[in-house]
Write an enzyme that holds these catalytic residues in place. Sequence first.
Site, PDB file in Angstrom:
ATOM      1  N   HIS A  37      10.334  41.945  32.286  1.00  0.00           N
ATOM      2  CA  HIS A  37       9.707  42.154  33.596  1.00  0.00           C
ATOM      3  C   HIS A  37       9.285  43.605  33.723  1.00  0.00           C
ATOM      4  CE1 HIS A  37       9.141  42.446  37.892  1.00  0.00           C
ATOM      5  NE2 HIS A  37      10.173  43.257  38.023  1.00  0.00           N
TER       6      HIS A  37
ATOM      7  N   GLU B 157     -10.195  37.541  24.136  1.00  0.00           N
ATOM      8  CA  GLU B 157      -8.926  37.163  23.530  1.00  0.00           C
ATOM      9  C   GLU B 157      -7.965  36.438  24.478  1.00  0.00           C
ATOM     10  OE1 GLU B 157      -7.408  38.261  20.180  1.00  0.00           O
ATOM     11  OE2 GLU B 157      -9.533  37.840  19.940  1.00  0.00           O
TER      12      GLU B 157
ATOM     13  N   HIS C 262       4.219  42.888  43.198  1.00  0.00           N
ATOM     14  CA  HIS C 262       5.442  43.390  42.571  1.00  0.00           C
ATOM     15  C   HIS C 262       5.273  43.636  41.065  1.00  0.00           C
ATOM     16  CE1 HIS C 262      10.070  43.350  42.267  1.00  0.00           C
ATOM     17  NE2 HIS C 262       9.576  43.725  41.105  1.00  0.00           N
TER      18      HIS C 262
ATOM     19  N   HIS D 188       6.072  46.403  35.971  1.00  0.00           N
ATOM     20  CA  HIS D 188       5.188  46.615  37.125  1.00  0.00           C
ATOM     21  C   HIS D 188       3.852  47.221  36.693  1.00  0.00           C
ATOM     22  CE1 HIS D 188       9.234  47.401  39.509  1.00  0.00           C
ATOM     23  NE2 HIS D 188       9.121  46.138  39.144  1.00  0.00           N
TER      24      HIS D 188
ATOM     25  N   GLU E  56      17.791  41.661  38.696  1.00  0.00           N
ATOM     26  CA  GLU E  56      16.937  40.483  38.492  1.00  0.00           C
ATOM     27  C   GLU E  56      17.561  39.463  37.537  1.00  0.00           C
ATOM     28  OE1 GLU E  56      14.715  40.137  40.535  1.00  0.00           O
ATOM     29  OE2 GLU E  56      13.691  42.014  40.980  1.00  0.00           O
TER      30      GLU E  56
HETATM   31  P1  13P Z   1      16.815  46.799  38.318  1.00  0.00           P
HETATM   32  O1  13P Z   1      16.943  48.302  38.243  1.00  0.00           O
HETATM   33  O2  13P Z   1      17.957  46.167  39.058  1.00  0.00           O
HETATM   34  O3  13P Z   1      16.611  46.210  36.935  1.00  0.00           O
HETATM   35  O4  13P Z   1      15.534  46.454  39.185  1.00  0.00           O
HETATM   36  C1  13P Z   1      14.261  46.925  38.834  1.00  0.00           C
HETATM   37  C2  13P Z   1      13.181  45.992  39.248  1.00  0.00           C
HETATM   38  O5  13P Z   1      12.130  46.003  38.658  1.00  0.00           O
HETATM   39  C3  13P Z   1      13.425  45.049  40.361  1.00  0.00           C
HETATM   40  O6  13P Z   1      12.444  44.063  40.394  1.00  0.00           O
HETATM   41 ZN    ZN Z   2      10.548  44.673  39.523  1.00  0.00          ZN
END
Ligand code: 13P
Ligand code: ZN
Length: 270
Positions: free
Chosen positions: A139, A169, A210, A141, A116
């Site tokens: 980033h 909040e 995602h 999930h 990413e």
């Molecule tokens: P990477 O292992 O390349 O960091 O990817 C993980 C991910 O969350 C892809 O969106």
């Molecule tokens: Zn991801």
Amino acid sequence: MKRFLESPYVVEMVRNIAAMYAHGWDERNGGNISMLLTEQEVSDYVEPASVLRTIPTGFTEPFLEGRYFLVTGTGKYFRNVPYDPADGLGLIRMTDAGRRAELLWGFSDGGRFTSEMPAHMMSHAARLRADSDNRIVMHCHPDNLLAMTYVHDLDERAFTRTLWQMETECIVVFPEGVGVLPWMLCGTNEIGVATAEKMRSRRLVIWAQHGIYGAGRDLDEAFGLIETAEKAAGIYMKIAHLPLRQTITDEGLHQLEERFGVKAREGYLD
Ligand code: 13P
Ligand code: ZN
């Protein structure tokens, strides 16, 4: 020369990765982080001229020329990074107008930065233009934010307003609201450009089905933004199927603006 492994940057990064994993936000290799560092900060630990290898990035970002980043590696399990940070993390310097990254430390198994990188680097450039003190792009999930993108309208105003209503909040923590992208192929320059465009005026961007991107001046800010949005999404997923009796009104949200000295994104409150 001091050991970079023992630097506060690696120590903080590892602490943060462990906390993200503990929250369940980073299954397997899910998630990635990049931390902007100055040459002064890294020169106590590494010799800037000693480049281990050069890795092509596949994009151009001249704004980041010569900048240093501590980045997570692609395919690395967050669960394992604390046991071998030099394998899971890398210190790079952007060069050739962002087309290549020079590795100065880490990725010890011959690995490379996260897939990413376009979204990370383009988001750094966008945030730095908005706030010269921004250092982190993160980033992950988180379950509830992901779940919410299956059942809630993806319109940014509507999505933001729901999050603000789920916990008092929220409007204080992210008054600028959240950006929302429809499902797109991850790891591409296209999703990088689209994410960075949203980051120009926000610190949170949701990738439908995602995950989420957070940005901040330090790891606590980026982590706290994601943590707060995820908490609100969790409340939403608990109540969305139940008859709604009351919520936080726009009048209440205006009171919060005044009390905490924040300004809600233009046009988001009635
Ligand atoms: P990477 O292992 O390349 O960091 O990817 C993980 C991910 O969350 C892809 O969106
Ligand atoms: Zn991801």
